[in-house]
Design a protein around this motif. Structure first.
Motif, PDB file in Angstrom:
ATOM      1  N   HIS A   1       0.851  -1.193   0.000  1.00  0.00           N
ATOM      2  CA  HIS A   1       0.000   0.000   0.000  1.00  0.00           C
ATOM      3  C   HIS A   1       0.887   1.242   0.000  1.00  0.00           C
ATOM      4  O   HIS A   1       2.015   1.214   0.501  1.00  0.00           O
ATOM      5  CB  HIS A   1      -0.907  -0.009   1.234  1.00  0.00           C
ATOM      6  N   PRO A   2       0.375   2.327  -0.555  1.00  0.00           N
ATOM      7  CA  PRO A   2       1.219   3.529  -0.620  1.00  0.00           C
ATOM      8  C   PRO A   2       1.591   4.039   0.774  1.00  0.00           C
ATOM      9  O   PRO A   2       0.768   4.027   1.693  1.00  0.00           O
ATOM     10  CB  PRO A   2       0.335   4.536  -1.374  1.00  0.00           C
TER      11      PRO A   2
ATOM     12  N   THR B   1       3.344   7.396   2.533  1.00  0.00           N
ATOM     13  CA  THR B   1       3.800   8.775   2.373  1.00  0.00           C
ATOM     14  C   THR B   1       5.026   8.996   3.248  1.00  0.00           C
ATOM     15  O   THR B   1       4.994   8.731   4.463  1.00  0.00           O
ATOM     16  CB  THR B   1       2.688   9.760   2.772  1.00  0.00           C
TER      17      THR B   1
ATOM     18  N   GLY C   1       2.828   0.149   5.419  1.00  0.00           N
ATOM     19  CA  GLY C   1       1.936  -0.118   4.295  1.00  0.00           C
ATOM     20  C   GLY C   1       1.520  -1.563   4.170  1.00  0.00           C
ATOM     21  O   GLY C   1       1.081  -1.984   3.104  1.00  0.00           O
TER      22      GLY C   1
ATOM     23  N   PRO D   1      -2.869   2.137   3.375  1.00  0.00           N
ATOM     24  CA  PRO D   1      -1.993   3.309   3.206  1.00  0.00           C
ATOM     25  C   PRO D   1      -1.421   3.758   4.541  1.00  0.00           C
ATOM     26  O   PRO D   1      -2.104   3.721   5.576  1.00  0.00           O
ATOM     27  CB  PRO D   1      -2.935   4.360   2.614  1.00  0.00           C
TER      28      PRO D   1
ATOM     29  N   ARG E   1       0.011   1.933  11.192  1.00  0.00           N
ATOM     30  CA  ARG E   1      -0.144   2.804  10.026  1.00  0.00           C
ATOM     31  C   ARG E   1       0.963   3.847   9.943  1.00  0.00           C
ATOM     32  O   ARG E   1       1.138   4.478   8.908  1.00  0.00           O
ATOM     33  CB  ARG E   1      -1.497   3.541  10.076  1.00  0.00           C
TER      34      ARG E   1
END
Length: 839
Positions: free
Chosen positions: A182-183, A185, A330, A334, A290
């Protein structure tokens, strides 16, 4: 089971292993390789009901992977899927997948090189390039090539130079899973001050901000347990808002129950802030995470062959490790990763982790290979071969411990050491300790040194205090939570494996020191003479220091078991025990050596003879030596002459210099039958020509007595000595009857300085070396000023003499200057008052 990205390549992987023995699997974090691949291979026809061994670098990951796979089959761990780690195992008769840690795999191979009943070995997370992982692969390949051509080997990793590994595996196929990440950031932050307060402050601020701005649990990567404790204390003191947050440590020293608590979502719904070392970097999925906060630091071992010390250094992680850590955010959706270093600094990080084999203490590896039957590392296939220097240092250590013979082959004692899950030093201490009735104490000490300190640095360095706590002779309140139980379990395991039964005999207060010295004979320490308390010199030659306030700082003799290396300066002692001086001097602590030292003193310019007893670099006794070996005294004196230089040390009289020059002249013109008496040749052969002439001498001043002419003449064989004066006389007799000295400074042509009147009547030119070399005649005036240089006296008489005669007659009218000097009588006088002949 839920579909995972690895499922897409499982058919290709099965096909590759159906067709050949080896394969490489690349799969990014979260793809499911650790938990899906072993189960997917269980029904492979080549496995034929045998077991799969899967290597996991860390105990926590091994237990977690086994439990996850067992749960996916609806079973308890220990049925189809089990694990073996240090001090813990869950394996049953029906187990088909056995997850093991690295040391377990090595010992399994040592006990059963053919791995009977095993159909495949899977090496997971191989990109970590641990020493035991590299060794496990090398031994498996050796077993496969010599004993088990049907054994399957699968190397699995998220980030790896697949081409290199595939080549080592015989150009094995590489299967790659794209994974499902998952992306995440990425946020970069200014680098914090790396001091304790700066790092704690930066991590705490990042965690508070993330809790306020993001949802889900936090995973914080810190370099070590010490930093985890500081950050936990800081967070627990400031997390009053928002409420409902649990701060949980995660590192290898925690009991399994506390590790599991950090890995599992809270039943009470509290958000978790998991403070972890790089133990959480791979293999483990921490549900609910997360947000990752990455300090960018890790604790890595570094071995210094020069000091024999391994130290843990706080170092920057690699780009591959940073990617692994970010990927933790991830796994399930996200996520966000906060990196505590600027984006511009990311490119300066090393691309991947440096293989441990390049920096580690290789003593365990060398012993394992010797027990395997390999004395040359080049006999095995390596991704990175062991460095030669570290290999030699390890072999020297093991030879000194008696684990290897002089040819590098394992001894019976070495095999006993290899059976214990300890560093060879500690294993040696346990085995030898058992032989002297101190096996139980040795096992306890080995456990204390293998695990974290029971009491911490504030409790001083005395090992006996830890033993008292461990053995129940002192209160447990001071012991570190959880560590006491673990050390006791480790000690029990060592006792069982070493066959130690019952209690030790009544131990003396210094017995812990004697046992420590068995493991670390190079760390027997003596207080420095005249220095402040706590300043030590180790028998290995290194300096060490204890805090002056420590009760052991005043001890004269110590055995040091644990140190913190300080990169080139004195090591700081962390654990030690006192020694009895009588035992040390008697050689009962570590082997001592007594040698007679007969050597030249540059400072005093005399041969000193001492009898010295040493323990490594420590001088125990140093006394004058009477009745020293005369030959050794002469040898030392000759070394002193070399150090001083022959020109300075020896009595070069004119006769000695002349003799040396005459022999040099004849060697130049008559060949190498004549000895070489140059400075270099004489210095190199002092033992041959000078030794007989300095017997009984010990000082530089005594060298003035040496008969150097006799010593040099003794270099000549008898037949050459007999002809020396004939071929190269020291003097020539001129027509006046005078004996004049020859100058042999120029070997091309020795010279004779003579007044021209003294060679009147001489019609042949004098020669040397049997007529081969004309003498260079330097003809002088009556006032001994140069008149002419000639190598042809008859030619001079016939030619230039007429002009010289005119000049001399004008300058020295009172001397005879005949027109025909060959017919004239030689003279040293002027003409008489009435004499006019030849005028």
């Amino acid at each position: 089971m839920l579909p995972l990205p690895i499922n897409a390549v499982l058919p290709d992987l099965r096909a590759a292993l159906d067709q050949g023995p080896n394969a490489v699997l690349l799969a990014p974090p979260g793809a499911g390789k650790t938990t899906r691949v072993p189960l997917a291979l269980l029904d492979a026809p080549w496995l034929a009901g045998r077991r799969i061994l899967m290597l996991e670098p860390r105990r926590m990951a091994a237990r977690a992977a086994a439990r996850f796979m067992a749960a996916s089959l609806g079973e308890a761990v220990g049925e189809t899927v089990g694990y073996r780690v240090r001090l813990d195992s869950a394996v049953g008769p029906r187990t088909r997948v056995e997850v093991v840690t690295e040391g377990i795999l090595t010992r399994r191979l040592q006990d059963d090189p053919a791995l009977e009943g095993v159909g495949a070995v899977l090496l997971d997370e191989f990109h970590e390039r641990s020493l035991q992982g590299d060794l496990g692969l090398a031994l498996c390949l050796d077993s496969q090539g010599a004993l088990r051509d049907d054994l399957r080997l699968l190397v699995m990793s998220a980030t790896l130079d697949a081409a290199s590994v595939a080549a080592v595996l015989g150009h094995a196929p590489v299967i790659e899973s794209q994974g499902r990440q998952h992306p995440v950031t990425i946020h970069h932050h200014p680098a914090p001050d790396l001091g304790a307060e700066g790092l704690t402050r930066a991590v705490t601020q990042a965690a508070r901000r993330a809790l306020a701005e993001e949802t889900g649990d936090l995973l914080v990567f810190l370099p070590g347990e010490r930093e985890i404790g500081r950050v936990a204390q800081a967070l627990e003191g400031t997390l009053g808002d928002p409420p409902g947050v649990a701060v949980l440590p995660l590192h290898g020293s925690l009991p399994a129950a506390r590790q599991d608590a950090a890995l599992t979502p809270r039943a009470d719904g509290l958000r978790r802030v998991v403070l972890a070392t790089n133990i959480a970097e791979t293999s483990l999925t921490i549900e609910g995470v997360r947000v990752v906060i990455d300090s960018g630091l890790a604790r890595v071992p570094r071995f210094d062959p020069g000091s024999g010390l391994t130290r843990l250094e706080t170092a920057r992680i690699s780009q591959a490790s940073a990617a692994q850590r970010a990927g933790r955010a991830g796994r399930l959706g996200p996520g966000v990763c906060h990196r505590l270093w600027p984006a511009a600094a990311h490119g300066a990080l090393a691309p991947s982790r440096r293989p441990e084999i390049l920096d580690a203490d290789l003593a365990p590896l060398v012993l394992d290979l010797a027990a395997w039957g390999v004395t040359d590392a080049g006999a095995l296939a390596w991704l990175d071969p062991p460095p030669a220097g570290a290999w030699t240092a390890a072999r020297d250590l093991l030879t000194g411990l008696g684990a290897l013979d002089q040819h590098g082959r394992v001894t019976g004692h070495g095999r006993a050491l290899a059976r214990l899950p300890l560093h060879p030093r500690l294993a040696h201490m346990v085995v030898r300790g058992a032989e002297i009735g101190l096996g139980g104490m040795a096992a306890d000490i080995a456990a204390l040194l293998s695990e974290r300190d029971l009491l911490g640095a504030g409790a001083g360095v005395d090992l006996r205090a830890r033993l008292d706590v461990l053995r129940g002779r002192a209160g447990r309140a001071a012991a570190h939570p959880g560590t006491l139980h673990r050390v006791r379990e480790v000690a029990r395991q060592i006792r069982r494996l070493a066959g130690v039964r019952g209690e030790d005999h009544a131990a003396a207060d210094t017995d812990p020191g004697r046992l420590l010295a068995l493991a670390y004979p190079d760390r027997v320490a003596r207080r420095r003479y005249g220095g402040p308390p706590g300043r030590l010199l180790l028998s290995g030659g290194r300096g060490a220091v204890i805090d002056e306030a420590d009760p052991l700082a005043g001890a004269t003799w110590l055995a040091v078991g644990m140190v913190s290396d300080r990169s080139g300066i004195e090591a700081r002692v962390r654990l030690a025990a006192p020694l009895d001086e009588v035992d040390v001097l008697a050689g009962r602590v570590a082997p001592v050596e007594t040698t007679d030292l007969i050597q030249w003193s540059r400072r005093e310019e005399v041969v000193l003879a001492r009898r010295r007893t040493t323990l490594g670099a420590l001088v125990l006794r140093d006394q004058p030596l009477t009745g020293a070996d005369p030959a050794a005294v002469v040898a030392a004196l000759l070394e002193g002459i070399r150090a001083l230089g022959l020109e300075v040390a020896l009595p070069w009289t004119p006769a000695a210099r002349s003799l040396r020059a005459r022999v040099g002249f004849l060697r130049h013109h008559r060949g190498e039958a004549w000895p070489d008496l140059s400075d270099a040749a004489l210095a190199a052969t002092l033992e041959d020509w000078l030794a007989p002439f300095v017997a009984g001498l010990t000082r530089r001043a005594h060298l003035a007595r040496v008969d150097l002419v006799a010593a040099l003449r003794a270099t000549l064989p008898w037949d050459l000595a007999r002809r020396l004066d004939e071929l190269a006389p020291r003097h020539i007799v001129v027509p006046t009857g005078a004996r004049l000295a020859l100058d042999y400074a120029d070997p091309e042509g020795p010279a004779l300085a003579v007044r021209v009147q003294e060679v009147f009547g001489l019609d042949t030119h004098p020669t040397l070396a049997g007529g081969r070399v004309p003498v260079v005649l330097r003809l002088l005036s009556p006032a001994r000023r140069p008149v002419q240089i000639t190598r042809d006296l008859p030619g001079f008489w016939r030619g230039a003499w007429a002009e010289v005669r005119k000049e001399m007659k004008g300058r020295y009218p009172r001397h005879p200057w005949p027109e025909d000097p060959i017919a004239a009588a030689p003279t040293t006088r002027a003409k008489g008052r009435s004499g006019s002949a030849g005028a």
